[in-house]
Design a protein around this motif. Structure first.
Motif, PDB file in Angstrom:
ATOM      1  N   ARG A   1       0.854  -1.183   0.000  1.00 34.48           N
ATOM      2  CA  ARG A   1       0.000   0.000   0.000  1.00 34.48           C
ATOM      3  C   ARG A   1       0.889   1.232   0.000  1.00 34.48           C
ATOM      4  O   ARG A   1       2.110   1.126   0.166  1.00 34.48           O
ATOM      5  CB  ARG A   1      -0.926   0.001   1.214  1.00 34.48           C
ATOM      6  CG  ARG A   1      -0.171  -0.007   2.528  1.00 34.48           C
ATOM      7  CD  ARG A   1      -1.086  -0.031   3.730  1.00 34.48           C
ATOM      8  NE  ARG A   1      -1.733  -1.324   3.902  1.00 34.48           N
ATOM      9  CZ  ARG A   1      -2.569  -1.608   4.888  1.00 34.48           C
ATOM     10  NH1 ARG A   1      -2.888  -0.676   5.763  1.00 34.48           N
ATOM     11  NH2 ARG A   1      -3.103  -2.800   5.007  1.00 34.48           N
TER      12      ARG A   1
ATOM     13  N   TRP B   1      -3.153   0.032 -10.333  1.00 36.59           N
ATOM     14  CA  TRP B   1      -2.458  -0.090  -9.054  1.00 36.59           C
ATOM     15  C   TRP B   1      -3.010  -1.259  -8.251  1.00 36.59           C
ATOM     16  O   TRP B   1      -4.219  -1.499  -8.222  1.00 36.59           O
ATOM     17  CB  TRP B   1      -2.654   1.170  -8.233  1.00 36.59           C
ATOM     18  CG  TRP B   1      -1.869   2.355  -8.730  1.00 36.59           C
ATOM     19  CD1 TRP B   1      -0.969   2.385  -9.747  1.00 36.59           C
ATOM     20  CD2 TRP B   1      -1.955   3.682  -8.205  1.00 36.59           C
ATOM     21  NE1 TRP B   1      -0.477   3.646  -9.900  1.00 36.59           N
ATOM     22  CE2 TRP B   1      -1.052   4.467  -8.962  1.00 36.59           C
ATOM     23  CE3 TRP B   1      -2.686   4.286  -7.189  1.00 36.59           C
ATOM     24  CZ2 TRP B   1      -0.879   5.831  -8.724  1.00 36.59           C
ATOM     25  CZ3 TRP B   1      -2.511   5.640  -6.946  1.00 36.59           C
ATOM     26  CH2 TRP B   1      -1.613   6.407  -7.703  1.00 36.59           C
TER      27      TRP B   1
ATOM     28  N   TYR C   1      -7.661  -2.723  -2.949  1.00 41.31           N
ATOM     29  CA  TYR C   1      -8.508  -1.609  -2.534  1.00 41.31           C
ATOM     30  C   TYR C   1      -8.799  -0.712  -3.726  1.00 41.31           C
ATOM     31  O   TYR C   1      -7.883  -0.245  -4.402  1.00 41.31           O
ATOM     32  CB  TYR C   1      -7.815  -0.805  -1.433  1.00 41.31           C
ATOM     33  CG  TYR C   1      -8.518   0.489  -1.083  1.00 41.31           C
ATOM     34  CD1 TYR C   1      -9.629   0.490  -0.243  1.00 41.31           C
ATOM     35  CD2 TYR C   1      -8.077   1.700  -1.605  1.00 41.31           C
ATOM     36  CE1 TYR C   1     -10.279   1.668   0.073  1.00 41.31           C
ATOM     37  CE2 TYR C   1      -8.719   2.888  -1.292  1.00 41.31           C
ATOM     38  CZ  TYR C   1      -9.820   2.870  -0.456  1.00 41.31           C
ATOM     39  OH  TYR C   1     -10.460   4.033  -0.151  1.00 41.31           O
TER      40      TYR C   1
ATOM     41  N   CYS D   1      -3.156  -2.050  -4.559  1.00 45.87           N
ATOM     42  CA  CYS D   1      -3.013  -1.607  -3.177  1.00 45.87           C
ATOM     43  C   CYS D   1      -3.853  -2.548  -2.329  1.00 45.87           C
ATOM     44  O   CYS D   1      -5.069  -2.640  -2.535  1.00 45.87           O
ATOM     45  CB  CYS D   1      -3.526  -0.185  -3.002  1.00 45.87           C
ATOM     46  SG  CYS D   1      -2.828   1.044  -4.113  1.00 45.87           S
TER      47      CYS D   1
ATOM     48  N   ASN E   1      -1.880   7.775  -2.103  1.00 43.23           N
ATOM     49  CA  ASN E   1      -1.358   6.896  -1.049  1.00 43.23           C
ATOM     50  C   ASN E   1      -2.298   5.746  -0.730  1.00 43.23           C
ATOM     51  O   ASN E   1      -2.326   5.260   0.401  1.00 43.23           O
ATOM     52  CB  ASN E   1      -1.091   7.699   0.225  1.00 43.23           C
ATOM     53  CG  ASN E   1       0.109   8.597   0.071  1.00 43.23           C
ATOM     54  OD1 ASN E   1       1.099   8.223  -0.563  1.00 43.23           O
ATOM     55  ND2 ASN E   1       0.036   9.805   0.635  1.00 43.23           N
ATOM     56  N   CYS E   2      -3.061   5.264  -1.707  1.00 44.18           N
ATOM     57  CA  CYS E   2      -4.033   4.212  -1.448  1.00 44.18           C
ATOM     58  C   CYS E   2      -3.405   3.051  -0.697  1.00 44.18           C
ATOM     59  O   CYS E   2      -2.270   2.690  -0.982  1.00 44.18           O
ATOM     60  CB  CYS E   2      -4.636   3.724  -2.756  1.00 44.18           C
ATOM     61  SG  CYS E   2      -3.501   2.752  -3.779  1.00 44.18           S
ATOM     62  N   PRO E   3      -4.129   2.445   0.257  1.00 41.89           N
ATOM     63  CA  PRO E   3      -5.334   2.953   0.902  1.00 41.89           C
ATOM     64  C   PRO E   3      -4.997   3.746   2.161  1.00 41.89           C
ATOM     65  O   PRO E   3      -5.800   3.816   3.087  1.00 41.89           O
ATOM     66  CB  PRO E   3      -6.098   1.688   1.233  1.00 41.89           C
ATOM     67  CG  PRO E   3      -5.032   0.695   1.530  1.00 41.89           C
ATOM     68  CD  PRO E   3      -3.845   1.066   0.668  1.00 41.89           C
TER      69      PRO E   3
ATOM     70  N   LYS F   1       2.934   0.140  -3.026  1.00 40.09           N
ATOM     71  CA  LYS F   1       1.930  -0.449  -3.915  1.00 40.09           C
ATOM     72  C   LYS F   1       2.616  -1.003  -5.158  1.00 40.09           C
ATOM     73  O   LYS F   1       3.703  -0.561  -5.556  1.00 40.09           O
ATOM     74  CB  LYS F   1       0.888   0.592  -4.303  1.00 40.09           C
ATOM     75  CG  LYS F   1       1.446   1.799  -5.043  1.00 40.09           C
ATOM     76  CD  LYS F   1       0.340   2.780  -5.355  1.00 40.09           C
ATOM     77  CE  LYS F   1       0.868   4.079  -5.967  1.00 40.09           C
ATOM     78  NZ  LYS F   1       1.545   4.940  -4.955  1.00 40.09           N
TER      79      LYS F   1
ATOM     80  N   ASP G   1      -5.605  -4.050   1.120  1.00 40.71           N
ATOM     81  CA  ASP G   1      -6.044  -3.684   2.459  1.00 40.71           C
ATOM     82  C   ASP G   1      -5.420  -4.648   3.469  1.00 40.71           C
ATOM     83  O   ASP G   1      -4.593  -5.492   3.114  1.00 40.71           O
ATOM     84  CB  ASP G   1      -7.571  -3.667   2.555  1.00 40.71           C
ATOM     85  CG  ASP G   1      -8.205  -5.042   2.300  1.00 40.71           C
ATOM     86  OD1 ASP G   1      -7.498  -6.059   2.384  1.00 40.71           O
ATOM     87  OD2 ASP G   1      -9.428  -5.086   2.029  1.00 40.71           O
TER      88      ASP G   1
END
Length: 507
Positions: A451, A462, A472, A464, A503-505, A455, A466
């Motif tokens: 993440r 992307w 996510y 990413c 900046n997910c998540p 990521k 959780d």
């Protein structure tokens, strides 16, 4: 008589007769045992298909993990399997860890074999990229093929073999692939993660084949990560599209269904508030007959363009499209059919009535990936043209070995490449300081760090994850199946209604 007389002679010869009998019986027993051993050895050799792969007694499929080059009798896999062999042969002992691509390589279904072949190509391209990265980050990646087979329990010997490979010189550190969201695959993933083997699912989407579920055991598959969104996330993306492009849709669903179809039905029903009177069910075993009864009902209520949500597998979707657009269908009426990623299997299905798509039916679905998703005016976050172009560069690289004919519009090569990318990322970020080989347990824990700045810049968007290993707000391409051939990218949709932040998540 000399020496001991008559008594001595009698004793010696009386005992000699049974002794000879005992020796004869012993010799016969040894010969029989040797024959049985020889027969058993011959039978084992006859059942062996290749190193690491054999045909169980009474079975017809070659199961196990091919530790050498083996295409499972599928000619269309031959070139890419040979390229994997050559790549593996360049690796020095002790310099690599093993990743297994687990799929039903002995399937006899043409649509399945197309998808499997494309995922195999994608996995090899990611292996090649990892091993030829200029940074030379250890360890190197050895790729092997693990056949889960097509039977209810055919995955069991393969999973047991994979477990043994984690403790051998193979140094197995991840399993990627898995395939469709089916009950046998659920059991296989449960067994793999029980053995603490990290798993990266490429195309599994069912909600109950994921972690992070509400209930007593929110993470039933510890160490599972996925590249594809859950069915709920796909349905959210599809619902956001449908709300803008459809009114009062009808749901046609498989009953009793399976993990994929059931979670898709539940999600679509709740997200789009589909009342019971706008639902039609069919039994998979008699779908073609039931569609003959469902279609007239849809025709009688159709005014203008009618939207149909379909929660079923690709075989039944093909039958439904043929019935809806056939001679006994609805001449003069237009239908928009919206469904999940299973529709990608129809991209090269020769049994699909393409004329139906050219007349009055538009088939739109949520694809796991598409080559045109990032081609023109992509969003600023969630993926990029540059990320996809890395894969495109690998496809155009004349230094790598051949992989056979390439097709990208079903998304399977792209998603197979990204699943392998995620596995490699987890392996490389789990190597202890000063070491070369990551502990098995560390790789599965690495998913929680994928993440923000860590990521994965996937070709499908992307990745990413959780805290439960699920992607996510993953980009979901809405794709149209063309009447003549191939697919057409329509637009990107997002489970959260908009692309993720940079900046997910981690927001």
């Amino acid at each position: 008589m000399a020496g001991g007389g008559m008594g001595s002679w009698v004793r010696e010869h009386v005992w000699e007769i049974p002794l000879r009998r005992y020796l004869s019986l012993a010799l016969a027993a040894a010969l029989v045992a040797g024959g049985v051993f020889g027969v058993r050895t011959a039978m084992r050799e006859a059942r062996q298909c290749a190193p690491g792969v054999s045909r169980p007694a009474g079975g017809s499929e070659c199961l196990g993990v091919a530790t050498g080059p083996y295409d499972f009798g599928q000619q269309q896999f031959h070139q890419v399997v040979d390229s994997i062999r050559q790549e593996n042969s360049t690796l020095e002992a002790g310099s690599y860890v093993t990743v297994a691509l687990m799929l039903p390589f002995t399937s006899s279904t043409p649509t399945d074999l197309n998808d499997i072949g494309h995922q195999l190509q994608g996995a090899y391209l990611a292996q090649y990229a990892a091993n030829h990265d200029p940074t030379g980050q250890p360890p190197k990646i050895r790729l092997v093929l693990a056949n889960s087979g097509t039977g209810k329990d055919s995955w069991k010997p393969t999973v047991d073999q994979l477990d043994r490979m984690t403790r051998s010189a193979d140094r197995l550190r991840a399993v990627v692939g898995i395939g469709q969201s089916t009950d046998p695959n659920k059991e296989a993933v449960a067994a793999l993660t029980k053995y603490h083997i990290p798993v990266v699912g490429s195309s599994i989407t069912a909600d109950d084949l994921a972690n992070g579920r509400p209930g007593k055991d929110p993470d039933p598959y510890p160490g599972l990560a996925r590249v594809a969104p859950t069915n709920t996330d796909e349905a959210r993306a599809l619902a956001s599209f449908a709300k803008k492009n459809a009114s009062k849709p009808v749901l046609v669903y498989d009953d009793p269904g399976d993990p994929y179809t059931n979670s898709l039905k539940r999600s679509l029903t709740s997200l789009l508030d589909i009342s019971y009177d706008r639902q039609q069910s069919f039994a998979r075993s008699d779908a073609s007959t039931e569609f003959g009864n469902i279609v007239p009902t849809l025709c009688s209520t159709s005014q203008g363009t009618r939207t149909i949500l379909f929660a079923g597998r690709h075989t039944q979707l093909q039958q439904f499209i043929n019935a809806l657009g056939g001679h006994n269908g609805c001449p003069g009426n237009s239908f928009q059919v919206l469904t999940g990623d299973e529709a990608s299997y129809l991209t090269y299905d020769k049994n699909l009535d393409r004329d139906a798509l050219g007349n009055n039916i538009t088939l739109l679905y949520t694809s796991l990936a598409h080559p045109d998703a990032w081609a023109k005016n992509p969003p600023k976050t969630g993926g990029s043209t540059a990320d996809y172009d890395i894969l495109k560069g690998l496809l155009d690289n004349d230094k790598r070995r051949p992989i056979g004919p390439v097709a990208l519009d079903d998304g399977q090569l792209i998603i197979g490449y990204d699943a392998m990318q995620l596995a490699v990322n987890g392996i490389h970020h789990s190597v202890p300081r000063g070491g070369k080989t990551p502990p098995l347990s560390a790789v599965g824990r690495a998913w929680s760090h994928v993440r923000g700045p860590l990521k994965v810049h996937g070709a499908s968007g992307w990745i990413c994850l959780d805290g439960h290993g699920n992607p996510y707000d993953k980009a979901v391409p809405i794709v149209r199946l063309n009447a003549k051939n191939g697919t057409q990218f329509v637009q990107l949709a997002w489970p959260q209604g908009r692309p993720p932040t940079e900046n997910c998540p981690m927001t």
